[in-house]
Enzyme design. Structure first.
Site, short mmCIF file in Angstrom:
data_model
loop_
_atom_site.label_atom_id
_atom_site.label_comp_id
_atom_site.label_asym_id
_atom_site.label_seq_id
_atom_site.Cartn_x
_atom_site.Cartn_y
_atom_site.Cartn_z
CE LYS A 109 15.71 -76.07 16.65
NZ LYS A 109 17.32 -75.51 17.22
CE LYS A 149 16.00 -75.66 12.77
NZ LYS A 149 17.21 -75.32 13.70
C1 PBG Z 1 20.93 -76.41 17.04
C2 PBG Z 1 20.24 -76.35 15.57
C3 PBG Z 1 19.52 -77.38 14.76
C4 PBG Z 1 19.14 -76.80 13.60
C5 PBG Z 1 19.72 -75.47 13.55
N1 PBG Z 1 20.24 -75.05 14.86
C6 PBG Z 1 19.37 -78.63 15.27
C7 PBG Z 1 18.72 -79.24 16.47
O1 PBG Z 1 17.99 -78.39 17.15
O2 PBG Z 1 18.91 -80.39 16.64
C8 PBG Z 1 18.59 -77.53 12.51
C9 PBG Z 1 18.82 -77.15 11.06
C10 PBG Z 1 18.44 -78.04 10.19
O3 PBG Z 1 17.97 -79.31 10.25
O4 PBG Z 1 18.82 -77.84 8.65
N2 PBG Z 1 20.22 -75.97 18.04
ZN ZN Z 2 21.31 -76.55 19.94
#
Ligand code: PBG
Ligand code: ZN
Length: 323
Positions: free
Chosen positions: A192, A245
């Site tokens: 991520k 992601k």
């Molecule tokens: C939280 C989380 C996020 C997303 C999924 N879980 C946002 C972040 O890390 O700030 C993003 C999903 C999206 O942008 O569709 N940890």
């Molecule tokens: Zn988070």
């Protein structure tokens, strides 16, 4: 006449026979935001068609998901009460636990995945417990165990830790196994990135950090080798599925993982990616539904076995119509 590669493209029938990748509705995982309270169905401005629902308003949406034969949803909870540690996330009557129970009871065929993180539950919007203005890994792991156990007790089918804490998968696996939940798999948000594409989600989930950014826990967007290391670590710790992601700026990473590992690979087609297509579509600058299908297909072609996407319902409708 000389026969070249255009022979593969002569008619739709021939093209179909030579098609290497096909999207299926069963590839999709649909994200759903549930907010504590009553009578809420609030569209997210930057994500047309995506809503925050209170639990009393979400059934029509779930019914549609089931009718479209989308097999799985991933849940994000937005609590009323936020605090330093995000304690609502492990309250057995918290919004996410009540949602899991409600959905498993009323829509038993739907696979319910829970996002496991703290940013929606903390008053500072970071993904864990703060110490010296940074998220403390050890303290956060203790709370992660509590959150995941509460979700397991509520009946969740799979958990997906998204906080990018080191050793999260190990701790969660151990906590689940110790409590008789060996059957619940973990989908790691293994790779991520600290991406700007999460902007609209943070409005949707009310999870914008009140200071700083997430760069001390989410990955540097320039790194490719590190994605292999993160994935290997999650696999060693017991992850069943690896996730990349965002998806679109990271198709190379999806392919790297697909080539290297033999577990299913998931990709999260995130909020900013959705918002861009919606915005251009609304302006009439692109053919929105064609761009949507081409985009999802590219993620699958890159190597994703599962696609988490806000387009799941629309794409499922398209696939149904094209049959
Ligand atoms: C939280 C989380 C996020 C997303 C999924 N879980 C946002 C972040 O890390 O700030 C993003 C999903 C999206 O942008 O569709 N940890
Ligand atoms: Zn988070």
């Amino acid at each position: 006449m000389e026969e070249g590669l255009r022979a593969y493209r002569k008619t739709e029938e021939i093209r179909k026979k030579n098609r290497e990748t096909t999207l299926k509705t069963s590839d999709f995982i649909y994200p759903i935001f549930i907010e504590e309270g009553n009578n809420i169905k609030k569209e997210i401005v930057s994500m047309p068609g995506i809503y925050r629902f209170s639990l009393d308003q979400v059934d029509a949406e779930l019914k549609e998901v089931v009718e479209l034969e989308i097999p799985s949803i991933i849940l994000f909870g937005i609590p009323k009460h936020k605090d330093e540690e995000g304690s609502e996330s492990w309250n057995e009557n918290g919004i996410i636990q009540r949602s899991i129970k409600h959905i498993k009871k009323n829509f038993p065929t739907l696979k319910v995945i829970a996002d496991v993180c703290f940013c929606e539950y903390t008053n500072h919007g970071h993904c864990g417990v703060l110490k010296n203005n940074d998220v403390d890994n050890t303290l956060t792991l203790i709370n992660l165990r509590k959150q995941v156990l509460a979700q397991a007790k509520a009946g969740v089918d799979m958990v997906a830790p998204s906080g990018m804490m080191d050793f999260a998968v190990r701790e969660i696996r151990e906590e689940l196994d110790k409590n008789g939940f060996q059957h619940i798999p973990i989908m790691g948000y293994s790779v991520k990135y600290a991406s700007a594409y999460y902007g609209p989600f943070r409005d949707a989930a009310d999870s914008t950090p009140s200071f700083g950014d997430r760069k001390t826990y989410q990955m540097d967007t320039a790194n490719r080798m590190e994605a292999i290391k993160e994935s290997q670590a999650d696999l060693n710790e017991g992850a069943a599925i690896l996730m990349v992601k965002p998806a679109l700026s990271y198709l190379d990473i999806i392919r790297d993982l697909k080539n290297k590992f033999s577990v299913p690979i998931a990709a999260y087609n995130v909020s900013g990616e959705y918002a861009m297509i919606k915005a251009a579509g609304k302006n009439g600058w692109i053919d929105e539904s064609k761009v949507m299908m081409e985009t999802l297909l590219s993620i699958k072609r890159a190597g994703a076995d599962f696609i988490l996407t806000y387009f799941a319902k629309e794409a499922a409708k398209q696939l149904r119509n094209n049959q």
